[in-house]
Scaffold this active site. Structure first.
Site, PDB file in Angstrom:
ATOM      1  N   LYS A 139      28.039  -6.294  29.891  1.00 14.98           N
ATOM      2  CA  LYS A 139      28.377  -7.283  28.856  1.00 14.98           C
ATOM      3  C   LYS A 139      27.093  -7.647  28.118  1.00 14.98           C
ATOM      4  O   LYS A 139      26.262  -8.392  28.620  1.00 14.98           O
ATOM      5  CB  LYS A 139      29.001  -8.525  29.506  1.00 14.98           C
ATOM      6  CG  LYS A 139      29.055  -9.770  28.618  1.00 14.98           C
ATOM      7  CD  LYS A 139      29.942  -9.590  27.409  1.00 14.98           C
ATOM      8  CE  LYS A 139      29.887 -10.832  26.528  1.00 14.98           C
ATOM      9  NZ  LYS A 139      28.598 -10.931  25.785  1.00 14.98           N
TER      10      LYS A 139
ATOM     11  N   GLY B 267      19.659 -14.700  31.686  1.00 10.17           N
ATOM     12  CA  GLY B 267      20.176 -15.651  30.712  1.00 10.17           C
ATOM     13  C   GLY B 267      19.850 -17.065  31.142  1.00 10.17           C
ATOM     14  O   GLY B 267      18.875 -17.298  31.856  1.00 10.17           O
ATOM     15  N   SER B 268      20.689 -17.994  30.745  1.00  9.27           N
ATOM     16  CA  SER B 268      20.402 -19.397  31.023  1.00  9.27           C
ATOM     17  C   SER B 268      20.728 -19.767  32.461  1.00  9.27           C
ATOM     18  O   SER B 268      21.604 -19.175  33.095  1.00  9.27           O
ATOM     19  CB  SER B 268      21.192 -20.298  30.071  1.00  9.27           C
ATOM     20  OG  SER B 268      22.547 -20.370  30.459  1.00  9.27           O
ATOM     21  N   THR B 269      20.023 -20.776  32.947  1.00 11.56           N
ATOM     22  CA  THR B 269      20.275 -21.282  34.293  1.00 11.56           C
ATOM     23  C   THR B 269      21.696 -21.814  34.413  1.00 11.56           C
ATOM     24  O   THR B 269      22.365 -21.590  35.427  1.00 11.56           O
ATOM     25  CB  THR B 269      19.260 -22.393  34.626  1.00 11.56           C
ATOM     26  OG1 THR B 269      17.936 -21.867  34.526  1.00 11.56           O
ATOM     27  CG2 THR B 269      19.472 -22.935  36.032  1.00 11.56           C
TER      28      THR B 269
ATOM     29  N   VAL C  73      24.452 -20.913  32.866  1.00  7.24           N
ATOM     30  CA  VAL C  73      25.453 -19.847  32.956  1.00  7.24           C
ATOM     31  C   VAL C  73      25.396 -19.184  34.328  1.00  7.24           C
ATOM     32  O   VAL C  73      26.437 -18.901  34.937  1.00  7.24           O
ATOM     33  CB  VAL C  73      25.239 -18.812  31.831  1.00  7.24           C
ATOM     34  CG1 VAL C  73      26.162 -17.598  32.042  1.00  7.24           C
ATOM     35  CG2 VAL C  73      25.518 -19.439  30.477  1.00  7.24           C
TER      36      VAL C  73
ATOM     37  N   GLU D  18      17.753 -13.693  36.696  1.00  7.36           N
ATOM     38  CA  GLU D  18      16.520 -14.268  36.141  1.00  7.36           C
ATOM     39  C   GLU D  18      16.975 -15.224  35.057  1.00  7.36           C
ATOM     40  O   GLU D  18      17.702 -14.847  34.141  1.00  7.36           O
ATOM     41  CB  GLU D  18      15.617 -13.170  35.590  1.00  7.36           C
ATOM     42  CG  GLU D  18      14.225 -13.678  35.221  1.00  7.36           C
ATOM     43  CD  GLU D  18      14.029 -13.827  33.734  1.00  7.36           C
ATOM     44  OE1 GLU D  18      13.906 -14.992  33.285  1.00  7.36           O
ATOM     45  OE2 GLU D  18      14.009 -12.812  33.033  1.00  7.36           O
TER      46      GLU D  18
ATOM     47  N   CYS E 184      11.238 -15.283  28.030  1.00 10.71           N
ATOM     48  CA  CYS E 184      11.453 -16.094  29.229  1.00 10.71           C
ATOM     49  C   CYS E 184      10.122 -16.626  29.762  1.00 10.71           C
ATOM     50  O   CYS E 184      10.070 -17.683  30.392  1.00 10.71           O
ATOM     51  CB  CYS E 184      12.132 -15.261  30.313  1.00 10.71           C
ATOM     52  SG  CYS E 184      13.599 -14.372  29.762  1.00 10.71           S
TER      53      CYS E 184
ATOM     54  N   GLU F 140      13.367 -26.720  28.776  1.00 12.28           N
ATOM     55  CA  GLU F 140      13.162 -25.404  28.169  1.00 12.28           C
ATOM     56  C   GLU F 140      13.636 -25.445  26.721  1.00 12.28           C
ATOM     57  O   GLU F 140      14.808 -25.724  26.448  1.00 12.28           O
ATOM     58  CB  GLU F 140      13.931 -24.333  28.946  1.00 12.28           C
ATOM     59  CG  GLU F 140      13.714 -22.935  28.388  1.00 12.28           C
ATOM     60  CD  GLU F 140      14.516 -21.882  29.144  1.00 12.28           C
ATOM     61  OE1 GLU F 140      13.993 -20.765  29.321  1.00 12.28           O
ATOM     62  OE2 GLU F 140      15.659 -22.169  29.536  1.00 12.28           O
TER      63      GLU F 140
END
Length: 541
Positions: free
Chosen positions: A211, A264-266, A268, A292, A326, A424
Site C-alpha cells: 500500500k 509512517g506516523s506513530t 497510524v 519506523e 524522519c 514532530e
C-alpha cells in the site's frame, strides 16, 4: 539448471553529481520534460494484472499544485481481496525458490536502476515528491540500489549462520518465510523506503501486499514496473493504491496476515498494532510488526563545539528536503557562549538558500508535500509568531499560491519544554533552546526526557570527555547517534536505520537485523544411525 549459490560482496552505489554538461544531468532533464508532458495512469497491480477503477485521485507536483502528473486508480474492496488472494496463491512457488533464484531478481533490478531506469525513478521522485536532483539521487537511485544489493548479501550471510553438528548427525537451520502474506505500508518521503518495505520480505520468500502513499504513488508504481522488468513473478508483490483505512481494514481481518512492514506516523502504527492485538486470536500465527514511526530529532552542542561546522550541520540537517526526513534535525540545544556566533553564521547561510521549482537545479529546497502538510506547518508558524516566549530568528513565512512553500525557519524558545521542542512538525522548522554553559549535565537529562521519540540525534564537541558523557547519557535517546555530524543521511550497510521508544521497533533497515524479522526458522536434525536400544548404559546391572 545449475544455480550459483554464492553471493556478491557489494559496495555502496556512487552518487552522481549532475554537474552542468554531465551526461546524467542531460538524461535527467530530458526525463523531467517527458514526465511533465503526460498524465500517467497508476492502477493497482494484482497478480501481474493492471486493475483500473472509476474511483480516481490525482498526483500533483508540490512546487506547482496545478500540474497533474498522475491519475491514481484507488483499489475497490474486490481488488483488495483479489490482491490478498494473489499473494497467498503466489507464496508456495516463491517460497520454494532458492535464495539464489530470488536474489537474481533483485540484483537485476539493482542493475536496471543503476542504468536505464535511473533517470526515470529520479525524475518521478523529484516531480511527485518535491525533491531536488541531489536529494532524489541519494534516495530513489543510490539508497534503493543499495537496499537491493545489500539485502541480497545480508540474506546470504544469514543463511550461512548454521548450528554445529555432532558426530553421527547433521543439524541444519532452514530460513523459512512467514506463513501467510506481509502488508507493506509505505511513506511519501523516501522512494527507497517504499521499495525496501516491499522487497525485504519478498527476498526472504514472503509475498506482499504493498500500500503506497498516494503522494509517492508515481515513483512507487514505476519501481513496481522495474521489478516486473527484472523478472519478479506475478503475485509476489501486489501494488494496491487506495484509501488507507479501507485497505488496512481488509488486510487486518484476514487470518493469513503474517506481518506488517510500516513506515509512517506513530498514530497510524499505534492503530494498526491495536487492531492486530484485538484480532490476534484469529490469525494463523502471531504477525510480525515492524515499524519506523515519528521523530523529534536533536542536535546537542557542547561549549567546545566548532561553530562553523555546527551551523552547516543545522542547516543541512533541518532544511534538506524541506525537513521532511524522519531523521531531520528539529530541536537544537546550544550553549550561550556559542550561540551568538552560531546564530550569525546560520542566519547568513539560510538567507542564501534558493527555494522553488525542483527542475531548476540551482534550488536547494522545494515545496512541502501537500496541502495538509502546508496547513499544519503554517499553523505552527503562525502560533509561534504570536507567542512571546518564541523569537523568530529567520524565516517564518509561507506561500501556497503556486506551490506549497514554507521558508526555512529558525525559532528560539525560552522554555525547553515548549511544544515546538516536543512535537514532530515534519517541515523546515528548527527550534533552538540556548542553555547556560554550566548546565551541561542538566541539558543531557533534558534532551533525553523532552521527547517521546528516539530516532536520531547528534552531539557536537571537540572535548572527547563530553562526547563520551553525551553518548552514555543519551544511550536510549536515539537509535542512530551521530558525533560531529548532522543526524540525517544514514547509508545502507554503513548506518543501519531505526529508533525505539515512540519512534518504532528499531529493526534496522539496511541490515540483516531487518531481514531476520521476515523469516520463521526451522531446525532440522538428521541422525545417520538411529538408536536401536532404549536403555542407557547407566541402567545396566
Amino acid at each position: 539448471m545449475s544455480v550459483n549459490n554464492s553471493y556478491p560482496k557489494t559496495t555502496n552505489e556512487t552518487v552522481l553529481a549532475y554537474a552542468p554538461g554531465s551526461a546524467e544531468r542531460q538524461a535527467l532533464i530530458a526525463e523531467l520534460g517527458a514526465q511533465q508532458s503526460v498524465v500517467l495512469d497508476i492502477p493497482a497491480v494484482v497478480g501481474g494484472k493492471r486493475i483500473t477503477s472509476g474511483d480516481t485521485g490525482t498526483v500533483t507536483a508540490p512546487h506547482d499544485h496545478a500540474q497533474q502528473l498522475g491519475r491514481i486508480h484507488n483499489a475497490s474492496a474486490a481488488t483488495i481481496d483479489a490482491a490478498i488472494g494473489a499473494a497467498i496463491a503466489a507464496q508456495r512457488d516463491w517460497s520454494h525458490a532458492t535464495l539464489a533464484e530470488r536474489s537474481a531478481v533483485f540484483l537485476k533490478a539493482a542493475d536496471l536502476l543503476a542504468g536505464p531506469w535511473r533517470a526515470r525513478l529520479n525524475a518521478a521522485t523529484m516531480l511527485g515528491q518535491g525533491k531536488t536532483a541531489y536529494q532524489a539521487e541519494i534516495d530513489s537511485a543510490c539508497e534503493l540500489i543499495d537496499f537491493l544489493r545489500f539485502n541480497v548479501q545480508f540474506a546470504h550471510e544469514l543463511s550461512a549462520m548454521q548450528p554445529i553438528s555432532s558426530r553421527g548427525l547433521r543439524n541444519h537451520l532452514e530460513y523459512r518465510p512467514l506463513e501467510g502474506f506481509v502488508y507493506a505500508v509505505t511513506p511519501f518521503n523516501f522512494t527507497a523506503i517504499g521499495g525496501n518495505l516491499a522487497i525485504a520480505p519478498a527476498l526472504m520468500g514472503n509475498t506482499v501486499l504493498w500500500k503506497p502513499a498516494a503522494t509517492a504513488s508515481l515513483s512507487n508504481y514505476l519501481f513496481m514496473e522495474l521489478l516486473e522488468a527484472a523478472g519478479l513473478p506475478k503475485g509476489v508483490i501486489n501494488f494496491v493504491p487506495g484509501d488507507p483505512v479501507a485497505v488496512s481494514n481488509a488486510v487486518l481481518a484476514r487470518p493469513e496476515l503474517a506481518g506488517i512492514h510500516f513506515t509512517g506516523s506513530t498514530a497510524v502504527f499505534d492503530t494498526l498494532w491495536g487492531e492486530v492485538g484485538r484480532n490476534v486470536s484469529r490469525y494463523r500465527s502471531y504477525p510480525r510488526l515492524v515499524g519506523e514511526t515519528g521523530g523529534k530529532d536533536f542536535v546537542l552542542a557542547h561549549p567546545s563545539a566548532d561553530a562553523e561546522t555546527l551551523a552547516v550541520a543545522l542547516l543541512r540537517g533541518a532544511f534538506e528536503y524541506q525537513g521532511q526526513k524522519c531523521s531531520a534535525a528539529s530541536r537544537a540545544y546550544i550553549p550561550a557562549s556559542l550561540w551568538p556566533q552560531v546564530r550569525e553564521r546560520l542566519v547568513a547561510l539560510v538567507e542564501t538558500i534558493r527555494m522553488g521549482d525542483v527542475t531548476d537545479f540551482t534550488n536547494f529546497m522545494g515545496a512541502v508535500i501537500d496541502r495538509r502538510a502546508f496547513d499544519r506547518i503554517h499553523g505552527h508558524l503562525q502560533r509561534a509568531s504570536q507567542d512571546s516566549s518564541v523569537k523568530v530568528i529567520t524565516g517564518g513565512r509561507a506561500d501556497d499560491s503556486v506551490g506549497y512553500f514554507i521558508e526555512p525557519t529558525v525559532l528560539q524558545v525560552d522554555n525547553p519544554r515548549h511544544t515546538l521542542m516536543e512535537t514532530e512538525l515534519f517541515g523546515p522548522v528548527l527550534s533552538v533552546y540556548v542553555y547556560a554553559d554550566s548546565h551541561w549535565p542538566e541539558v543531557l537529562a533534558l534532551v533525553d526526557s523532552t521527547s517521546p521519540y528516539a530516532l536520531t540525534g547528534a552531539v557536537f564537541a571537540t572535548d572527547r570527555a563530553a562526547i563520551a558523557q553525551a553518548a552514555d547519557a543519551l544511550r536510549f535517546a536515539a537509535g542512530n547517534f551521530y558525533i560531529n555530524d548532522k543526524p540525517t543521511g544514514a547509508v545502507v550497510g554503513q548506518q543501519p536505520f531505526g529508533g525505539a521508544r515512540r519512534s518504532g521497533t528499531n529493526d534496522k533497515a539496511g541490515s540483516a537485523l531487518n531481514l531476520l524479522r521476515w523469516v520463521s526458522p526451522r531446525t532440522v536434525k538428521e541422525t545417520f544411525v538411529p538408536a536401536a536400544e532404549y536403555r542407557y548404559p547407566h541402567m545396566a546391572d
